[in-house]
Design a protein around this motif. Structure first.
Motif, PDB file in Angstrom:
ATOM      1  N   PRO A   1       0.825  -1.214   0.000  1.00  0.00           N
ATOM      2  CA  PRO A   1       0.000   0.000   0.000  1.00  0.00           C
ATOM      3  C   PRO A   1       0.854   1.257   0.000  1.00  0.00           C
ATOM      4  O   PRO A   1       2.045   1.224   0.336  1.00  0.00           O
ATOM      5  CB  PRO A   1      -0.802  -0.121   1.298  1.00  0.00           C
TER       6      PRO A   1
ATOM      7  N   SER B   1      -4.715 -10.994   7.975  1.00  0.00           N
ATOM      8  CA  SER B   1      -5.299 -12.178   7.362  1.00  0.00           C
ATOM      9  C   SER B   1      -4.285 -13.328   7.453  1.00  0.00           C
ATOM     10  O   SER B   1      -3.533 -13.411   8.425  1.00  0.00           O
ATOM     11  CB  SER B   1      -5.709 -11.839   5.931  1.00  0.00           C
ATOM     12  N   ALA B   2      -4.270 -14.204   6.441  1.00  0.00           N
ATOM     13  CA  ALA B   2      -3.419 -15.404   6.539  1.00  0.00           C
ATOM     14  C   ALA B   2      -1.928 -15.056   6.674  1.00  0.00           C
ATOM     15  O   ALA B   2      -1.243 -15.546   7.580  1.00  0.00           O
ATOM     16  CB  ALA B   2      -3.644 -16.281   5.313  1.00  0.00           C
ATOM     17  N   VAL B   3      -1.433 -14.187   5.779  1.00  0.00           N
ATOM     18  CA  VAL B   3      -0.001 -13.871   5.817  1.00  0.00           C
ATOM     19  C   VAL B   3       0.348 -13.154   7.118  1.00  0.00           C
ATOM     20  O   VAL B   3       1.356 -13.466   7.771  1.00  0.00           O
ATOM     21  CB  VAL B   3       0.420 -13.021   4.588  1.00  0.00           C
TER      22      VAL B   3
ATOM     23  N   GLU C   1       0.336 -15.712  10.094  1.00  0.00           N
ATOM     24  CA  GLU C   1       1.481 -16.632  10.077  1.00  0.00           C
ATOM     25  C   GLU C   1       2.795 -15.879  10.341  1.00  0.00           C
ATOM     26  O   GLU C   1       3.665 -16.355  11.076  1.00  0.00           O
ATOM     27  CB  GLU C   1       1.545 -17.380   8.741  1.00  0.00           C
TER      28      GLU C   1
ATOM     29  N   HIS D   1      -4.331  -4.176  12.321  1.00  0.00           N
ATOM     30  CA  HIS D   1      -5.330  -4.659  11.376  1.00  0.00           C
ATOM     31  C   HIS D   1      -6.487  -3.669  11.323  1.00  0.00           C
ATOM     32  O   HIS D   1      -7.015  -3.269  12.359  1.00  0.00           O
ATOM     33  CB  HIS D   1      -5.820  -6.038  11.832  1.00  0.00           C
ATOM     34  N   ARG D   2      -6.881  -3.284  10.109  1.00  0.00           N
ATOM     35  CA  ARG D   2      -7.898  -2.230   9.998  1.00  0.00           C
ATOM     36  C   ARG D   2      -9.313  -2.746  10.266  1.00  0.00           C
ATOM     37  O   ARG D   2     -10.218  -1.954  10.511  1.00  0.00           O
ATOM     38  CB  ARG D   2      -7.816  -1.556   8.634  1.00  0.00           C
TER      39      ARG D   2
ATOM     40  N   ARG E   1     -12.457 -13.205   6.316  1.00  0.00           N
ATOM     41  CA  ARG E   1     -13.283 -14.028   5.415  1.00  0.00           C
ATOM     42  C   ARG E   1     -13.875 -15.230   6.152  1.00  0.00           C
ATOM     43  O   ARG E   1     -14.729 -15.931   5.629  1.00  0.00           O
ATOM     44  CB  ARG E   1     -12.461 -14.479   4.209  1.00  0.00           C
TER      45      ARG E   1
ATOM     46  N   THR F   1      -0.597  -7.307   3.238  1.00  0.00           N
ATOM     47  CA  THR F   1      -1.795  -6.574   2.836  1.00  0.00           C
ATOM     48  C   THR F   1      -2.396  -7.108   1.535  1.00  0.00           C
ATOM     49  O   THR F   1      -3.015  -6.357   0.780  1.00  0.00           O
ATOM     50  CB  THR F   1      -1.447  -5.076   2.699  1.00  0.00           C
ATOM     51  N   GLY F   2      -2.235  -8.384   1.287  1.00  0.00           N
ATOM     52  CA  GLY F   2      -2.928  -9.000   0.169  1.00  0.00           C
ATOM     53  C   GLY F   2      -2.047  -9.229  -1.045  1.00  0.00           C
ATOM     54  O   GLY F   2      -0.872  -8.855  -1.075  1.00  0.00           O
ATOM     55  N   ARG F   3      -2.645  -9.842  -2.061  1.00  0.00           N
ATOM     56  CA  ARG F   3      -1.925 -10.202  -3.281  1.00  0.00           C
ATOM     57  C   ARG F   3      -2.691  -9.686  -4.496  1.00  0.00           C
ATOM     58  O   ARG F   3      -3.901  -9.513  -4.440  1.00  0.00           O
ATOM     59  CB  ARG F   3      -1.795 -11.734  -3.409  1.00  0.00           C
TER      60      ARG F   3
ATOM     61  N   PRO G   1      -6.850 -18.300  -3.695  1.00  0.00           N
ATOM     62  CA  PRO G   1      -5.400 -18.294  -3.945  1.00  0.00           C
ATOM     63  C   PRO G   1      -4.596 -19.185  -3.003  1.00  0.00           C
ATOM     64  O   PRO G   1      -3.964 -18.720  -2.053  1.00  0.00           O
ATOM     65  CB  PRO G   1      -5.024 -16.821  -3.780  1.00  0.00           C
ATOM     66  N   PHE G   2      -4.659 -20.461  -3.267  1.00  0.00           N
ATOM     67  CA  PHE G   2      -3.918 -21.463  -2.496  1.00  0.00           C
ATOM     68  C   PHE G   2      -3.152 -22.359  -3.463  1.00  0.00           C
ATOM     69  O   PHE G   2      -3.622 -22.601  -4.586  1.00  0.00           O
ATOM     70  CB  PHE G   2      -4.861 -22.372  -1.702  1.00  0.00           C
TER      71      PHE G   2
ATOM     72  N   VAL H   1      -6.320 -23.432   5.418  1.00  0.00           N
ATOM     73  CA  VAL H   1      -5.613 -23.609   6.697  1.00  0.00           C
ATOM     74  C   VAL H   1      -4.622 -22.471   6.897  1.00  0.00           C
ATOM     75  O   VAL H   1      -3.809 -22.192   6.021  1.00  0.00           O
ATOM     76  CB  VAL H   1      -4.853 -24.957   6.735  1.00  0.00           C
TER      77      VAL H   1
HETATM   78  N1  LIG Z   1      -1.698 -21.219   4.876  1.00  0.00           N
HETATM   79  C1  LIG Z   1      -2.130 -20.777   3.711  1.00  0.00           C
HETATM   80  O1  LIG Z   1      -2.760 -21.488   2.934  1.00  0.00           O
HETATM   81  C2  LIG Z   1      -1.831 -19.373   3.320  1.00  0.00           C
HETATM   82  C3  LIG Z   1      -0.938 -18.606   4.043  1.00  0.00           C
HETATM   83  C4  LIG Z   1      -0.692 -17.306   3.647  1.00  0.00           C
HETATM   84  C5  LIG Z   1      -1.324 -16.809   2.533  1.00  0.00           C
HETATM   85  N2  LIG Z   1      -2.170 -17.594   1.837  1.00  0.00           N
HETATM   86  C6  LIG Z   1      -2.879 -17.063   0.659  1.00  0.00           C
HETATM   87  O2  LIG Z   1      -2.330 -15.847   0.264  1.00  0.00           O
HETATM   88  C7  LIG Z   1      -3.371 -14.915   0.060  1.00  0.00           C
HETATM   89  C8  LIG Z   1      -2.883 -13.564   0.513  1.00  0.00           C
HETATM   90  O3  LIG Z   1      -2.869 -13.486   1.937  1.00  0.00           O
HETATM   91  P1  LIG Z   1      -2.829 -12.092   2.673  1.00  0.00           P
HETATM   92  O4  LIG Z   1      -2.981 -12.351   4.119  1.00  0.00           O
HETATM   93  O5  LIG Z   1      -1.647 -11.293   2.212  1.00  0.00           O
HETATM   94  O6  LIG Z   1      -4.008 -11.331   2.018  1.00  0.00           O
HETATM   95  P2  LIG Z   1      -5.558 -11.122   2.283  1.00  0.00           P
HETATM   96  O7  LIG Z   1      -6.065 -10.482   1.057  1.00  0.00           O
HETATM   97  O8  LIG Z   1      -6.192 -12.340   2.786  1.00  0.00           O
HETATM   98  O9  LIG Z   1      -5.572 -10.078   3.479  1.00  0.00           O
HETATM   99  C9  LIG Z   1      -4.974  -8.832   3.386  1.00  0.00           C
HETATM  100  C10 LIG Z   1      -5.237  -8.054   4.649  1.00  0.00           C
HETATM  101  O10 LIG Z   1      -4.603  -6.797   4.557  1.00  0.00           O
HETATM  102  C11 LIG Z   1      -5.504  -5.767   4.903  1.00  0.00           C
HETATM  103  N3  LIG Z   1      -5.128  -4.580   4.125  1.00  0.00           N
HETATM  104  C12 LIG Z   1      -5.120  -4.462   2.779  1.00  0.00           C
HETATM  105  N4  LIG Z   1      -4.702  -3.237   2.429  1.00  0.00           N
HETATM  106  C13 LIG Z   1      -4.441  -2.559   3.571  1.00  0.00           C
HETATM  107  C14 LIG Z   1      -3.977  -1.256   3.874  1.00  0.00           C
HETATM  108  N5  LIG Z   1      -3.709  -0.382   2.931  1.00  0.00           N
HETATM  109  N6  LIG Z   1      -3.828  -0.910   5.186  1.00  0.00           N
HETATM  110  C15 LIG Z   1      -4.108  -1.803   6.151  1.00  0.00           C
HETATM  111  N7  LIG Z   1      -4.524  -3.045   5.936  1.00  0.00           N
HETATM  112  C16 LIG Z   1      -4.698  -3.413   4.656  1.00  0.00           C
HETATM  113  C17 LIG Z   1      -6.868  -6.310   4.563  1.00  0.00           C
HETATM  114  O11 LIG Z   1      -7.854  -5.694   5.347  1.00  0.00           O
HETATM  115  C18 LIG Z   1      -6.707  -7.800   4.876  1.00  0.00           C
HETATM  116  O12 LIG Z   1      -6.989  -8.090   6.212  1.00  0.00           O
HETATM  117  C19 LIG Z   1      -4.555 -15.398   0.881  1.00  0.00           C
HETATM  118  O13 LIG Z   1      -5.732 -15.172   0.182  1.00  0.00           O
HETATM  119  C20 LIG Z   1      -4.308 -16.848   1.071  1.00  0.00           C
HETATM  120  O14 LIG Z   1      -5.114 -17.617   0.204  1.00  0.00           O
HETATM  121  C21 LIG Z   1      -2.451 -18.851   2.205  1.00  0.00           C
END
Ligand SMILES: NC(=O)c1ccc[n+]([C@@H]2O[C@H](COP(=O)([O-])OP(=O)(O)OC[C@H]3O[C@@H](n4cnc5c(N)ncnc54)[C@H](O)[C@@H]3O)[C@@H](O)[C@H]2O)c1
Ligand SMILES: Cc1cc2nc3c(=O)[nH]c(=O)nc-3n(C[C@H](O)[C@H](O)[C@H](O)COP(=O)(O)OP(=O)(O)OC[C@H]3O[C@@H](n4cnc5c(N)ncnc54)[C@H](O)[C@@H]3O)c2cc1C
Length: 453
Positions: free
Chosen positions: A142, A174-176, A179, A195-196, A203, A258-260, A305-306, A336
């Motif tokens: 971001p 979220s997930a990342v 972990e 976390h906002r 989800r 912050t996501g992918r 996205p897994f 998971v």
């Molecule tokens: N164990 C697993 O299988 C595993 C582990 C890690 C990631 N992943 C995959 O990778 C994908 C990406 O994960 P992720 O956690 O990066 O993304 P996500 O999209 O799940 O979550 C992103 C988080 O960042 C926040 N965010 C986004 N922009 C922001 C900003 N400008 N300011 C503050 N907060 C902000 C969102 O509110 C959200 O909570 C997931 O969808 C998941 O499927 C899977």
């Protein structure tokens, strides 16, 4: 001069690898094109290093929680050495040799589609009857004011780090984020997670987020919900992050979780008739067809996205190309998050069921109240299971578990949802004593799952 192939696979992450391997096995002439490392994000910067680094702390807390074990210690040098081995020291020579040995033409170059059935990969022009787009996704960074003045990481720097910071701010819950915070905190880093949203893992059902927060806090993470990062600054005390609640937190590194975003920009996909959604995701049908003989799989499609989904879609596409098409179905696919304990889910949430107007019943089980396994497993037993049923159809439609080994035993719910097994059958299923799997029967005991009950 154009080189001709039955199929060209653009991007060799887990999705591309499965599609290419299946086609090679069937005797097809395949070009595989990769601009970085064969294995993709998952093998070098995401799933593999993160799970490798989460395991030692899990074993340490596991030892501390088991009666009669003393003295487990973490050794970062040994853990990071093993991580380096697991990520092949960021070298894919063995993979290049392996695909070449299987008969593939391996091209290590950035590629783009230049027209129907044609790609440009570096200097080479590739014509292929089928093109499989498997270019994955990249971290969203971001626009944070002052970010250029401080040390910022994404998953790439985090999971290949040779030295750990003393303090870390993780943005995103979220997930990342979950972990990353678990891994760092368990290795002794002072972690704040911002976390906002109102709940972590938004989800999932809010209860899952609550439990995730509880266990992150137990690991020592300071969790700041409903809070946004406003500005990064560099001061006497290192870097600092100013938050929108008027506070500021000192840190050595700011980590974006912050996501992918699908990797689909400026790759010429439109030249092959592919449609991109507003998110940048390649639109696909149930056979993962994006247009004509162009297919797309994995994160670039924006569908769950897994890695396991990317691999599944790789098989769907290979089967379609090999003349045995079948529709992909995503019902019941597990999700998971490898926290401590693991956070697992399958199917839909209560909110999604409500949106669909379904008539539902739910049950939540505190595993320690009903089962022996949590007590034989650890001194202070942990674990919850949540079930969601469709009372009209008498089937399970959603499940979550936050518990040791949840990533393993969630697969029962996964199969039950996918195969629509009647709950009367699931309720009659006998699980081994004493296991966490016994939780399903105990939860069904509590559940009103048929309308007439
Ligand atoms: N164990 C697993 O299988 C595993 C582990 C890690 C990631 N992943 C995959 O990778 C994908 C990406 O994960 P992720 O956690 O990066 O993304 P996500 O999209 O799940 O979550 C992103 C988080 O960042 C926040 N965010 C986004 N922009 C922001 C900003 N400008 N300011 C503050 N907060 C902000 C969102 O509110 C959200 O909570 C997931 O969808 C998941 O499927 C899977
Ligand atoms: C920190 C983290 C942890 C994760 N943990 C898990 C987990 O435990 N379990 C799980 O299931 N999922 C996990 N994921 C998600 C998982 O990493 C992805 O779903 C998976 O990597 C997607 O695979 P893919 O084949 O679609 O793409 P990718 O793995 O992204 O691979 C795409 C490949 O395409 C190449 N490429 C892109 N554009 C071009 C081009 N123009 N020319 C040539 N090559 C190109 C890239 O270099 C890359 O190698 C995690 C993600 C993150 C960020």
């Amino acid at each position: 001069m154009e080189e001709h192939f039955d199929a060209a696979v653009l991007g060799m992450g887990p999705g591309g690898e499965v599609a290419a391997s299946q086609l090679l096995k069937a005797g097809k002439k395949v070009a595989v094109i990769e601009r970085e490392l064969i294995g993709g994000e998952c093998a070098y910067w995401a799933c593999v290093p993160s799970k490798t680094l989460l395991r030692p702390p899990e074993a340490k807390t596991g030892a501390a929680r088991a009666a009669g074990v003393t003295g487990a210690e973490l050794d970062w040098a040994a853990a990071s050495d093993y991580r380096d081995y697991m990520i092949r020291h960021l070298d894919d020579k063995a993979q290049v040799d392996s695909y070449t040995g299987q008969g593939a033409t391996v091209i290590k170059a950035e590629a783009r589609i230049t027209g129907p059935g044609v790609l440009q990969a570096g200097e080479r022009t590739i014509a292929a009857e089928h093109i499989i787009i498997a270019t994955g996704s990249e971290a969203v960074v971001p626009d944070l004011e002052g970010a250029e003045n401080v040390t910022t990481w994404t998953n790439r720097e985090t999971f290949t780090a040779t030295e750990l910071p003393k303090r870390a701010m993780v943005i995103g819950g979220s997930a990342v984020g979950t972990e990353t915070a678990t891994f760092l905190a368990r290795f002794g880093v002072d972690v704040t997670l911002v976390h906002r949203g109102k709940h972590l893992l938004e989800r999932e059902d809010p209860r899952v987020g609550e439990l995730a927060r509880h266990y992150l806090q137990e690991a020592g993470v300071k969790v700041r919900l409903d809070t946004n990062a406003l500005k990064a600054t560099r001061g006497d005390n290192g870097n600092a992050l100013e938050l929108d609640d008027g506070t500021s937190v000192d840190t050595d590194v700011v980590i974006f979780a912050t996501g992918r975003r699908p990797r689909s920009k400026e790759l010429g996909f439109e030249a092959a008739g592919v449609t991109l959604a507003a998110t940048g995701a390649v639109e696909i049908d149930q056979h993962c067809r994006a247009a004509g003989n162009v297919w797309a799989i994995g994160d670039v499609t924006g569908v769950m996205p897994f890695t396991h989904v990317a691999k599944y879609q790789g098989r769907i596409v290979a089967d379609a190309i090999l003349g045995r098409p079948r529709a992909a179905t995503y019902e019941g696919i597990p999700r998971v998050v490898f926290g401590d304990p693991e956070i697992a889910a399958a199917g839909i949430t209560q909110a999604q069921a409500d949106e669909q107007g379904l008539s539902t019943a739910v049950a939540e089980l505190d595993l320690a109240e009903s089962l022996a396994r949590p007590w034989t497993y650890e001194r202070e037993p942990r674990g919850h299971l949540g079930l969601l049923t469709d009372t009209n159809k008498g089937v399970l439609i959603g499940a979550w578990a936050v518990s040791p080994l949840a990533g393993e035993w969630i697969h029962q719910a996964s199969l039950a949802i996918r195969a629509r097994i009647p709950i009367s059958v699931l309720h009659d299923q006998v699980a081994q004593f004493p296991t966490y799997s016994e939780a399903f029967q105990a939860a069904f005991d509590k559940l009103k799952y048929r309308k007439e009950d």
